[in-house]
Design an enzyme around this catalytic site. Structure first.
Site, PDB file in Angstrom:
ATOM      1  N   ASP A  98       0.852  -1.194   0.000  1.00  0.00           N
ATOM      2  CA  ASP A  98       0.000   0.000   0.000  1.00  0.00           C
ATOM      3  C   ASP A  98       0.883   1.238   0.000  1.00  0.00           C
ATOM      4  O   ASP A  98       2.116   1.140   0.060  1.00  0.00           O
ATOM      5  CB  ASP A  98      -0.959   0.017   1.197  1.00  0.00           C
TER       6      ASP A  98
ATOM      7  N   GLY B  82       4.180   0.411  -2.719  1.00  0.00           N
ATOM      8  CA  GLY B  82       4.263   0.134  -4.147  1.00  0.00           C
ATOM      9  C   GLY B  82       3.148   0.802  -4.916  1.00  0.00           C
ATOM     10  O   GLY B  82       2.217   1.362  -4.339  1.00  0.00           O
ATOM     11  N   ASP B  83       3.257   0.742  -6.228  1.00  0.00           N
ATOM     12  CA  ASP B  83       2.281   1.332  -7.141  1.00  0.00           C
ATOM     13  C   ASP B  83       1.690   0.202  -7.980  1.00  0.00           C
ATOM     14  O   ASP B  83       2.372  -0.369  -8.830  1.00  0.00           O
ATOM     15  CB  ASP B  83       2.957   2.369  -8.036  1.00  0.00           C
ATOM     16  N   PHE B  84       0.418  -0.126  -7.741  1.00  0.00           N
ATOM     17  CA  PHE B  84      -0.164  -1.274  -8.450  1.00  0.00           C
ATOM     18  C   PHE B  84      -0.409  -1.013  -9.932  1.00  0.00           C
ATOM     19  O   PHE B  84      -0.805  -1.909 -10.663  1.00  0.00           O
ATOM     20  CB  PHE B  84      -1.423  -1.799  -7.766  1.00  0.00           C
TER      21      PHE B  84
ATOM     22  N   HIS C 241     -13.083  -1.935  -7.707  1.00  0.00           N
ATOM     23  CA  HIS C 241     -14.324  -1.171  -7.890  1.00  0.00           C
ATOM     24  C   HIS C 241     -14.088   0.336  -7.831  1.00  0.00           C
ATOM     25  O   HIS C 241     -14.972   1.105  -8.179  1.00  0.00           O
ATOM     26  CB  HIS C 241     -15.385  -1.607  -6.875  1.00  0.00           C
TER      27      HIS C 241
END
Length: 345
Positions: free
Chosen positions: A208, A234-236, A254
């Site tokens: 996160d 991190g960067d998803f 969502h």
């Protein structure tokens, strides 16, 4: 001023039901306000006089009495002699220390971050764009990053509803064969902690943003799993660490439109091995007219998020296919959420 159904002559049941839907906002705002003042926690040990609670909370005694009386009328408090109030069984869920507390979510629902954009629902319906951006002139995620005090309200709300959802998810899914579980955008880590406590040999990874992931340390310490889990930022949209047997995401996809959700899933695809699975924990909207939490939550996504949405099973299947996955099954839980399991195609 509108009359209540009780004052009408022989009101029909449909009228009563509809009337209480119309005035539902009164209850939502009253709930958020009572939590904001801190009254449920003040009543944790039993009944107290309204005057004493008002003095401790530094609010108007008259205003607080009227608020408590209103919420007593819907079953959250009970009034006795001398304007004493106590929590009912349902009202106990408004305590911040209750294991199934909804206090954080009640406060969030009545907060400006949510209340003002919902007042512009018509804008979102007409344009298809988030009313949040229209009201605050920025996206919800940018707003949270710039306003730590508001972000704290949001994070508390997500944790508030996560306890019940986490137990339901852990109970519903067979994690056999999953040695390492990665929770992407896992917030304060309650879902991951719940699963790891039930599966003693499993290890976990929480991903996160740094400001959010920092709150997971205490969660893992309370659960006694600190040595079995690591926390990473991190960067998803870009890259996730490899090595997990399964990736789980609750209330994440969502938040995003299909193109953005596809990019997140493609990042997951690259991080997983050939037998890796992705587990999407979200409402799966049923077809037809049956009532379902996801159909109303979908309006929240319309109003607040960057064109996020709730999805049907067919929509999930198309989304997963576009990212190189195949939907293998949908598993219901003892909550409004389902687990959408997908494997590499």
């Amino acid at each position: 001023m509108a009359k209540s159904p009780a004052n009408q002559t022989s009101p029909s049941r449909p009228y009563e039901i509809l009337f209480h839907m119309v005035i539902g906002k009164w209850i939502s705002q009253a709930l958020g306000t009572i939590v904001e003042i801190g009254v449920p926690d003040q009543l944790a040990k039993g009944a107290r006089r309204c005057s004493d609670v008002a003095r401790e909370a530094r609010v108007s005694e008259d205003g607080l009495y009227r608020l408590l009386r209103a919420l007593a009328s819907v079953g959250l408090f009970a009034e006795s002699a001398d304007r004493r109030f106590k929590l009912t069984g349902m009202g106990q869920l408004l305590r911040s220390d209750h294991s199934e507390s909804l206090a954080g979510y009640a406060r969030f629902t009545a907060h400006d971050i949510k209340w003002r954009p919902w007042g512009q629902l018509g804008y979102s319906v007409k344009t298809g764009m988030p009313a949040f951006d229209h009201v605050f002139n920025t996206s919800i995620f940018e707003h949270l990053s710039r306003n730590p005090e508001v972000a704290a309200v949001f994070d508390a709300a997500m944790t508030s509803i996560s306890a019940t959802e986490a137990r339901a998810t852990s109970d519903a899914y067979d994690f056999k064969g999953v040695e390492v579980l990665m929770d992407v955008a896992g917030g304060h880590g309650l879902l991951l902690a719940t699963v790891l406590r039930s599966h003693k040999a499993m290890r976990g990874v929480l991903i996160d943003l740094p400001r959010v992931a920092a709150g997971a340390t205490a969660t893992f310490a309370r659960a006694g799993i600190t040595g079995r889990v690591r926390i990473e930022s991190g960067d998803f949209f870009k890259e996730l660490p490899s090595g997990a047997d399964a990736i789980i995401m609750k209330h994440i996809l969502h938040d995003w439109d299909d193109d953005s959700a596809t990019r997140i899933l493609q990042t997951c695809h690259r991080a997983l091995g050939p037998r890796g699975k992705v587990l999407i924990v979200d409402p799966v909207v049923p077809l037809g007219n049956a009532p379902h939490y996801g159909k109303l939550l979908d309006l929240e996504m319309l109003v607040l998020t960057p064109r996020g949405r709730e999805r049907t099973k067919a929509e999930f299947a198309r989304l997963l296919c576009g990212a190189g996955f195949r939907l293998s099954r949908v598993i219901a839980t003892q909550s409004p959420l389902s687990i959408v399991e997908a494997v590499k195609a």
